[in-house]
Design a protein around this motif. Structure first.
Motif, short mmCIF file in Angstrom:
data_model
loop_
_atom_site.label_atom_id
_atom_site.label_comp_id
_atom_site.label_asym_id
_atom_site.label_seq_id
_atom_site.Cartn_x
_atom_site.Cartn_y
_atom_site.Cartn_z
N LEU A 160 0.83 -1.21 0.00
CA LEU A 160 0.00 0.00 0.00
C LEU A 160 0.86 1.25 0.00
CD1 LEU A 160 -2.92 -0.85 2.42
CD2 LEU A 160 -3.10 -0.24 0.02
N LYS A 161 1.95 1.22 0.74
CA LYS A 161 2.85 2.37 0.78
C LYS A 161 3.40 2.66 -0.61
CE LYS A 161 7.33 3.76 2.20
NZ LYS A 161 8.57 3.08 2.01
N ARG A 165 0.77 10.63 -2.42
CA ARG A 165 1.07 11.29 -1.15
C ARG A 165 2.15 12.36 -1.31
NH1 ARG A 165 -0.38 9.86 3.73
NH2 ARG A 165 -1.17 7.87 3.02
N ARG A 166 3.20 12.03 -2.05
CA ARG A 166 4.30 12.98 -2.24
C ARG A 166 3.85 14.20 -3.03
NH1 ARG A 166 9.52 10.85 -5.21
NH2 ARG A 166 8.21 11.29 -7.00
N SER A 167 3.07 14.00 -4.11
CA SER A 167 2.62 15.14 -4.91
C SER A 167 1.66 16.02 -4.11
CB SER A 167 1.98 14.66 -6.20
OG SER A 167 0.80 13.94 -5.93
N SER A 168 0.81 15.41 -3.29
CA SER A 168 -0.13 16.20 -2.48
C SER A 168 0.62 17.06 -1.46
CB SER A 168 -1.10 15.28 -1.75
OG SER A 168 -1.90 14.59 -2.66
N LYS A 169 1.67 16.52 -0.88
CA LYS A 169 2.43 17.29 0.10
C LYS A 169 3.17 18.44 -0.56
CE LYS A 169 2.90 13.95 3.72
NZ LYS A 169 3.78 13.36 4.71
N LYS A 170 3.64 18.23 -1.80
CA LYS A 170 4.29 19.32 -2.52
C LYS A 170 3.28 20.42 -2.86
CE LYS A 170 8.20 17.00 -4.64
NZ LYS A 170 8.84 16.58 -5.90
N GLU A 171 2.07 20.02 -3.24
CA GLU A 171 1.02 20.99 -3.56
C GLU A 171 0.67 21.84 -2.35
OE1 GLU A 171 -2.55 19.76 -5.63
OE2 GLU A 171 -1.44 18.06 -6.45
N SER A 203 -8.09 11.07 2.90
CA SER A 203 -8.92 10.02 2.31
C SER A 203 -8.11 8.81 1.86
CB SER A 203 -9.70 10.59 1.11
OG SER A 203 -8.80 10.92 0.07
N LEU A 204 -6.77 8.93 1.82
CA LEU A 204 -5.94 7.78 1.47
C LEU A 204 -6.00 6.75 2.59
CD1 LEU A 204 -2.76 9.58 0.06
CD2 LEU A 204 -4.59 8.48 -1.21
N PRO A 205 -5.75 5.48 2.28
CA PRO A 205 -5.80 4.45 3.33
C PRO A 205 -4.80 4.71 4.44
CG PRO A 205 -5.63 3.44 1.16
CD PRO A 205 -5.48 4.91 0.97
N ARG A 206 -5.20 4.41 5.63
CA ARG A 206 -4.38 4.66 6.81
C ARG A 206 -3.09 3.83 6.78
NH1 ARG A 206 -7.31 4.43 12.53
NH2 ARG A 206 -8.05 6.49 11.95
N ARG A 226 3.53 3.69 9.59
CA ARG A 226 2.90 2.49 10.12
C ARG A 226 3.70 1.22 9.82
NH1 ARG A 226 -2.50 3.43 11.86
NH2 ARG A 226 -3.05 1.25 11.65
N LEU A 227 4.76 1.36 9.03
CA LEU A 227 5.60 0.21 8.74
C LEU A 227 6.54 -0.07 9.91
CD1 LEU A 227 6.60 0.86 5.04
CD2 LEU A 227 5.00 -0.83 5.91
N HIS A 228 6.88 -1.33 10.06
CA HIS A 228 7.77 -1.73 11.13
C HIS A 228 8.77 -2.72 10.56
CE1 HIS A 228 7.75 -2.49 15.75
NE2 HIS A 228 8.86 -1.95 15.31
N ARG A 229 10.05 -2.49 10.82
CA ARG A 229 11.07 -3.43 10.33
C ARG A 229 10.95 -4.74 11.08
NH1 ARG A 229 14.26 0.87 11.13
NH2 ARG A 229 15.17 -0.14 12.95
N ARG A 230 11.16 -5.83 10.37
CA ARG A 230 11.11 -7.15 10.98
C ARG A 230 12.36 -7.94 10.64
NH1 ARG A 230 6.59 -9.12 13.20
NH2 ARG A 230 4.81 -7.76 13.15
N CYS A 231 12.67 -8.90 11.48
CA CYS A 231 13.82 -9.77 11.27
C CYS A 231 13.60 -10.59 10.00
CB CYS A 231 14.01 -10.69 12.47
SG CYS A 231 15.35 -11.86 12.28
#
Length: 100
Positions: free
Chosen positions: A16-17, A24-30, A49-52, A58-63
């Protein structure tokens, strides 16, 4: 070993990311370029409105081997106890082990 469902959930968040990264990047630049407050609120509404689960926080590194979310080392992608076991069996070249 981590539960399979938690590992799958983390993979879903990663997809999803990647899917919503450009939006997300273009919206933040706008938001930074738009002078009026009303337009900023509209763009902010689009971001909300984008998915949470598509946010990078919300990502977490895993072994890599066990899937454990705790004590991960970025350089190796392994958790602390797996890393220590690999040090002691000399599976990681160039790494020095500590013993006291």
């Amino acid at each position: 070993m981590a539960k399979k469902s938690l590992i799958q959930r983390e993979e879903k968040r990663q997809k999803l990311k990647q899917k919503f990264h450009l939006i997300r990047r273009s919206s933040k630049k706008e938001i930074s370029k738009v002078p009026s407050l009303n337009e900023k609120w509209e763009i902010h509404g689009k971001l909300q409105s984008l998915p949470r689960n598509s946010t990078p926080t919300r990502l977490h590194r895993r072994c890599f081997l066990t899937g454990s979310p705790r004590a991960n080392y970025r350089d190796f992608g392994l958790s602390g106890h797996i890393l220590r076991e690999m040090f002691h069996t000399c599976l990681l070249p160039g790494a020095t082990r500590s013993s006291w």
